[in-house]
Design an enzyme around this catalytic site. Sequence first.
Site, PDB file in Angstrom:
ATOM      1  CG  HIS A  61      -1.602  -1.245   1.520  1.00 19.46           C
ATOM      2  ND1 HIS A  61      -2.536  -1.742   0.649  1.00 19.46           N
ATOM      3  CD2 HIS A  61      -1.512  -2.148   2.532  1.00 19.46           C
ATOM      4  CE1 HIS A  61      -3.006  -2.884   1.136  1.00 19.46           C
ATOM      5  NE2 HIS A  61      -2.395  -3.153   2.265  1.00 19.46           N
ATOM      6  CG  HIS A  91       3.017   5.466   5.930  1.00 17.81           C
ATOM      7  ND1 HIS A  91       2.769   5.434   7.288  1.00 17.81           N
ATOM      8  CD2 HIS A  91       1.937   6.037   5.358  1.00 17.81           C
ATOM      9  CE1 HIS A  91       1.573   5.945   7.522  1.00 17.81           C
ATOM     10  NE2 HIS A  91       1.057   6.330   6.366  1.00 17.81           N
ATOM     11  CG  HIS A  93      -0.570   8.410   2.061  1.00 14.12           C
ATOM     12  ND1 HIS A  93      -1.401   7.314   2.042  1.00 14.12           N
ATOM     13  CD2 HIS A  93      -0.155   8.542   3.360  1.00 14.12           C
ATOM     14  CE1 HIS A  93      -1.511   6.818   3.278  1.00 14.12           C
ATOM     15  NE2 HIS A  93      -0.750   7.534   4.082  1.00 14.12           N
ATOM     16  CD  GLU A 103      -3.854   9.364   3.062  1.00 13.32           C
ATOM     17  OE1 GLU A 103      -3.576   9.201   4.264  1.00 13.32           O
ATOM     18  OE2 GLU A 103      -4.464   8.520   2.383  1.00 13.32           O
ATOM     19  CG  HIS A 116       0.634  10.069   7.164  1.00 10.45           C
ATOM     20  ND1 HIS A 116      -0.363   9.405   6.482  1.00 10.45           N
ATOM     21  CD2 HIS A 116       0.340  11.387   7.049  1.00 10.45           C
ATOM     22  CE1 HIS A 116      -1.229  10.265   5.981  1.00 10.45           C
ATOM     23  NE2 HIS A 116      -0.825  11.489   6.323  1.00 10.45           N
ATOM     24  CB  THR A 196      -5.801   7.790   5.908  1.00  7.48           C
ATOM     25  OG1 THR A 196      -4.496   7.263   5.603  1.00  7.48           O
ATOM     26  CG2 THR A 196      -5.691   9.031   6.773  1.00  7.48           C
TER      27      THR A 196
HETATM   28  N1  LIG Z   1      -4.420  -4.467  15.934  1.00  4.95           N
HETATM   29  C1  LIG Z   1      -3.796  -3.761  14.921  1.00  4.95           C
HETATM   30  N2  LIG Z   1      -2.495  -3.835  14.588  1.00  4.95           N
HETATM   31  N3  LIG Z   1      -2.134  -3.035  13.560  1.00  4.95           N
HETATM   32  C2  LIG Z   1      -3.140  -2.357  13.071  1.00  4.95           C
HETATM   33  S1  LIG Z   1      -3.110  -1.306  11.802  1.00  4.95           S
HETATM   34  C3  LIG Z   1      -1.392  -1.249  11.302  1.00  4.95           C
HETATM   35  C4  LIG Z   1      -1.048   0.199  10.986  1.00  4.95           C
HETATM   36  O1  LIG Z   1      -0.090   0.722  11.449  1.00  4.95           O
HETATM   37  N4  LIG Z   1      -1.947   0.818  10.195  1.00  4.95           N
HETATM   38  C5  LIG Z   1      -1.908   2.186   9.823  1.00  4.95           C
HETATM   39  C6  LIG Z   1      -2.826   2.560   8.852  1.00  4.95           C
HETATM   40  C7  LIG Z   1      -2.876   3.898   8.432  1.00  4.95           C
HETATM   41  C8  LIG Z   1      -2.024   4.831   8.998  1.00  4.95           C
HETATM   42  S2  LIG Z   1      -2.133   6.502   8.491  1.00  4.95           S
HETATM   43  N5  LIG Z   1      -2.139   6.551   6.908  1.00  4.95           N
HETATM   44  O2  LIG Z   1      -0.974   7.169   9.029  1.00  4.95           O
HETATM   45  O3  LIG Z   1      -3.413   6.985   8.970  1.00  4.95           O
HETATM   46  C9  LIG Z   1      -1.102   4.452   9.970  1.00  4.95           C
HETATM   47  C10 LIG Z   1      -1.043   3.119  10.379  1.00  4.95           C
HETATM   48  S3  LIG Z   1      -4.574  -2.660  13.893  1.00  4.95           S
HETATM   49 ZN   LIG Z   2      -0.577   7.422   6.066  1.00  6.23          ZN
END
Ligand SMILES: Nc1nnc(SCC(=O)Nc2ccc(S(N)(=O)=O)cc2)s1
Ligand SMILES: [Zn+2]
Length: 258
Positions: A61, A91, A93, A103, A116, A196
């Site tokens: 992603h 990371h 976008h 975003e 981010h 997001t």
């Molecule tokens: N129990 C769980 N473990 N891990 C997750 S989600 C993994 C993760 O870090 N997801 C993530 C998704 C989006 C973003 S963001 N684009 O920064 O909002 C940051 C982080 S839920």
């Molecule tokens: Zn992000």
Amino acid sequence: HWGYGKEDGPSIWHKNFPTADGDRQSPIDIIPKEAPCDPNLGQIVLNYDQCTSLNITNNGHSVVVEFDDTDDRSVIQGGPLDNPYRLKQFHFHWGGKGCHGSEHTVEGMSYASELHLVHWNAVKYKSFGQAAEAPDGLAVLGIFLDTGDDHRWLHMVTDALYMVKFKASVTDFKGFNPKCLLPSSLHYWTYLGSLTTPPLHESVIWIVLKEPIIVSEKQLGKFRMLLFSGEEEDQRLRMENNFRPPQPLKGRKVRSSN
Ligand SMILES: Nc1nnc(SCC(=O)Nc2ccc(S(N)(=O)=O)cc2)s1
Ligand SMILES: [Zn+2]
């Protein structure tokens, strides 16, 4: 599984992730004149000097640099945060050639890209996963990327991208301090939002810096040589336009540091 295409993109995510239609979804369109300055909002403080980057990976992603978050070596605190939050990963976008890919937007204007830096509240929660499901579990620092001259330090990230071209590839990435990716001003907007991308948990205190950093088209272009697809897959899906569009504010207030 979810993605950014017609069949699996942001407009479909609600089917498997009903939180997509929640009351505190991200990103949002930020309207500065509707984001009053809150004198109670202190400055944010970033302690990244002891930080330990571990690796860089293509998760299908985005491209993610992960950190050792087993202690409070690198934290963000102050501003809207009641505790220090531990740096876990950063990371990006971005868009396609010539079109924008941030975003968050500012009065409808999007930037070329958005960085981010993801942190979690290790004071209140025992793991990132547990924090990711709590309303005050995560703090994400958002930094806009605008195009212009080469960024003098971003090459350290873009030079490694050829090693993680395919989904699920990972390579060592030690000794990188993300402080070098910050703009000169730490003035910010802040609001309560969500991840997001799926699982879209409503667990993020967003801190979006007002000042973008400047990177070159050439540097941005290197992100677009990454692929959404894995080495074994036959189609070569270029990784670009991996951004979610702005979501309804639903009565939320956005505050501004001075
Ligand atoms: N129990 C769980 N473990 N891990 C997750 S989600 C993994 C993760 O870090 N997801 C993530 C998704 C989006 C973003 S963001 N684009 O920064 O909002 C940051 C982080 S839920
Ligand atoms: Zn992000």
